[in-house]
Write an enzyme that holds these catalytic residues in place. Structure first.
Site, PDB file in Angstrom:
ATOM      1  N   SER A   1      -3.032   1.612  -0.015  1.00 10.64           N
ATOM      2  CA  SER A   1      -4.413   1.444   0.435  1.00 10.64           C
ATOM      3  C   SER A   1      -5.358   1.181  -0.750  1.00 10.64           C
ATOM      4  O   SER A   1      -5.144   0.227  -1.509  1.00 10.64           O
ATOM      5  CB  SER A   1      -4.824   2.682   1.250  1.00 10.64           C
ATOM      6  OG  SER A   1      -6.006   2.461   1.971  1.00 10.64           O
TER       7      SER A   1
ATOM      8  N   ASP B   1      -1.348  -1.572  11.215  1.00 13.92           N
ATOM      9  CA  ASP B   1      -2.353  -0.858  10.423  1.00 13.92           C
ATOM     10  C   ASP B   1      -3.743  -1.094  11.012  1.00 13.92           C
ATOM     11  O   ASP B   1      -4.163  -2.237  11.195  1.00 13.92           O
ATOM     12  CB  ASP B   1      -2.288  -1.381   8.974  1.00 13.92           C
ATOM     13  CG  ASP B   1      -3.090  -0.557   7.995  1.00 13.92           C
ATOM     14  OD1 ASP B   1      -4.007   0.159   8.427  1.00 13.92           O
ATOM     15  OD2 ASP B   1      -2.794  -0.643   6.798  1.00 13.92           O
TER      16      ASP B   1
ATOM     17  N   HIS C   1      -0.878   2.766   9.192  1.00 16.75           N
ATOM     18  CA  HIS C   1      -1.371   2.822   7.816  1.00 16.75           C
ATOM     19  C   HIS C   1      -0.688   3.871   6.952  1.00 16.75           C
ATOM     20  O   HIS C   1      -0.874   3.868   5.735  1.00 16.75           O
ATOM     21  CB  HIS C   1      -2.884   3.085   7.840  1.00 16.75           C
ATOM     22  CG  HIS C   1      -3.562   2.915   6.523  1.00 16.75           C
ATOM     23  ND1 HIS C   1      -3.618   1.700   5.859  1.00 16.75           N
ATOM     24  CD2 HIS C   1      -4.218   3.801   5.721  1.00 16.75           C
ATOM     25  CE1 HIS C   1      -4.285   1.840   4.719  1.00 16.75           C
ATOM     26  NE2 HIS C   1      -4.659   3.108   4.612  1.00 16.75           N
TER      27      HIS C   1
END
Length: 239
Positions: free
Chosen positions: A75, A193, A219
Site C-alpha cells: 500500500s 482491492d 487489500h
C-alpha cells in the site's frame, strides 16, 4: 534462501506480516518486518515523521544485512520502498509492490491516489486538526482494508491502527533510472482491492513497468491469503 524486508502500509505496523513471517521463516528465509517511525510500537510522534525518517530507519537495517534483500512494500509502503531503492540499490535483489502505490519521480503518494479521485481510500480519510496525520473512518475500514479477512483478524487489526504521518503521502520521491530503475521490480496486483483499486494498480504499472503477479483478493492478502502470498514471494526470490 532469501532475505526479506517487509514494509507495512498506512496506519499499520510490522504486525501486518504476522502470518507471513513464520511461513517464510519455516522455509528457511530470513525476514525483517519493522515498524515504521510513528507506527506499530514505535514511539516517535507521528506528527513529526518524514519520508526521510522512514528511509533512514530502513537503510540502517539494510546496512546490517549481509545478503541482498527482497524489499516488499504494501500500500503506502510503496512510496518508502521506492525512495529506499534510490538510496540503497546495491543492497536489493528485487522490489515487490503488494497492491502498493508505485510513484513516478517527482510525484508523491497523493498524486498517485489523485489519479482515481472517487476512490474509497480518499473519501474515507480523516485528517487531524493540525493537518499532520490522518486516520480512516472506522465504519469504512472493514470494506476498505479487510473485505475478505476473517472477523477475528479484522478486529485485531483495527484495534492496532494508529494515525498515519501525512508527510509520507505529500513528499515527492526523487527516482533515477540508474539507481531505482536498476532494481528488478515486481507488482502483486490484488483484483478485489477496495483501497487501491485494480484500475489504479494497473495504471501505475503502465507508467512504471513491472513483472506482474495477480492475486484474486482484497487489500490485505497477508491476512486473507498468506500461504499464496508466501508462494509468490518465494517464486520472486527464486527467479
Amino acid at each position: 534462501m532469501a532475505t526479506f524486508l517487509l514494509v507495512h502500509g498506512a496506519c499499520t505496523g510490522g504486525w501486518s506480516w504476522e502470518k507471513v513471517v513464520p511461513l517464510l521463516e519455516a522455509n528457511g528465509h530470513k525476514v525483517c518486518a519493522p515498524d515504521l517511525p510513528g507506527l506499530g510500537k514505535d514511539q516517535t510522534p507521528p506528527a513529526v515523521v518524514t519520508l526521510a525518517d522512514n528511509v533512514e530507519k530502513l537503510a540502517r537495517l539494510l546496512d546490517k544485512m549481509d545478503d541482498q534483500v527482497i524489499l516488499v512494500g504494501h500500500s503506502l509502503g510503496g512510496i518508502t520502498i521506492s525512495q529506499l531503492a534510490e538510496a540503497r540499490r546495491r543492497k536489493l535483489k528485487a522490489l515487490v509492490y503488494l497492491c502498493a502505490l508505485l510513484p513516478t519521480s517527482g510525484k508523491c503518494g497523493r498524486d498517485m491516489t489523485n489519479l482515481e479521485p472517487d476512490a474509497m481510500f480518499r473519501l474515507s480519510r480523516q485528517v487531524s486538526p493540525d493537518g499532520k496525520t490522518y486516520t480512516f473512518a472506522r465504519d469504512k475500514l472493514p470494506a476498505l482494508f479487510y473485505s475478505d479477512v476473517s472477523p477475528e483478524d479484522r478486529y485485531k487489526a483495527m484495534e492496532r491502527l494508529r494515525p498515519q504521518p501525512l508527510s509520507i503521502s505529500t513528499t515527492p520521491v526523487t527516482l533515477t533510472e540508474d539507481r531505482f530503475g536498476s532494481v528488478p521490480r515486481w507488482y502483486i496486483e490484488c483484483t478485489f482491492d477496495n483501497a487501491i483499486r485494480i484500475r489504479l494498480q494497473r495504471e501505475m504499472v503502465k507508467m512504471t513497468p513491472c513483472k506482474v503477479i495477480t492475486m484474486e483478493c482484497g487489500h490485505s492478502p497477508f491476512f486473507s491469503n498468506p500461504e499464496e502470498l508466501v508462494e509468490h514471494l518465494e517464486a520472486i526470490a527464486n527467479s
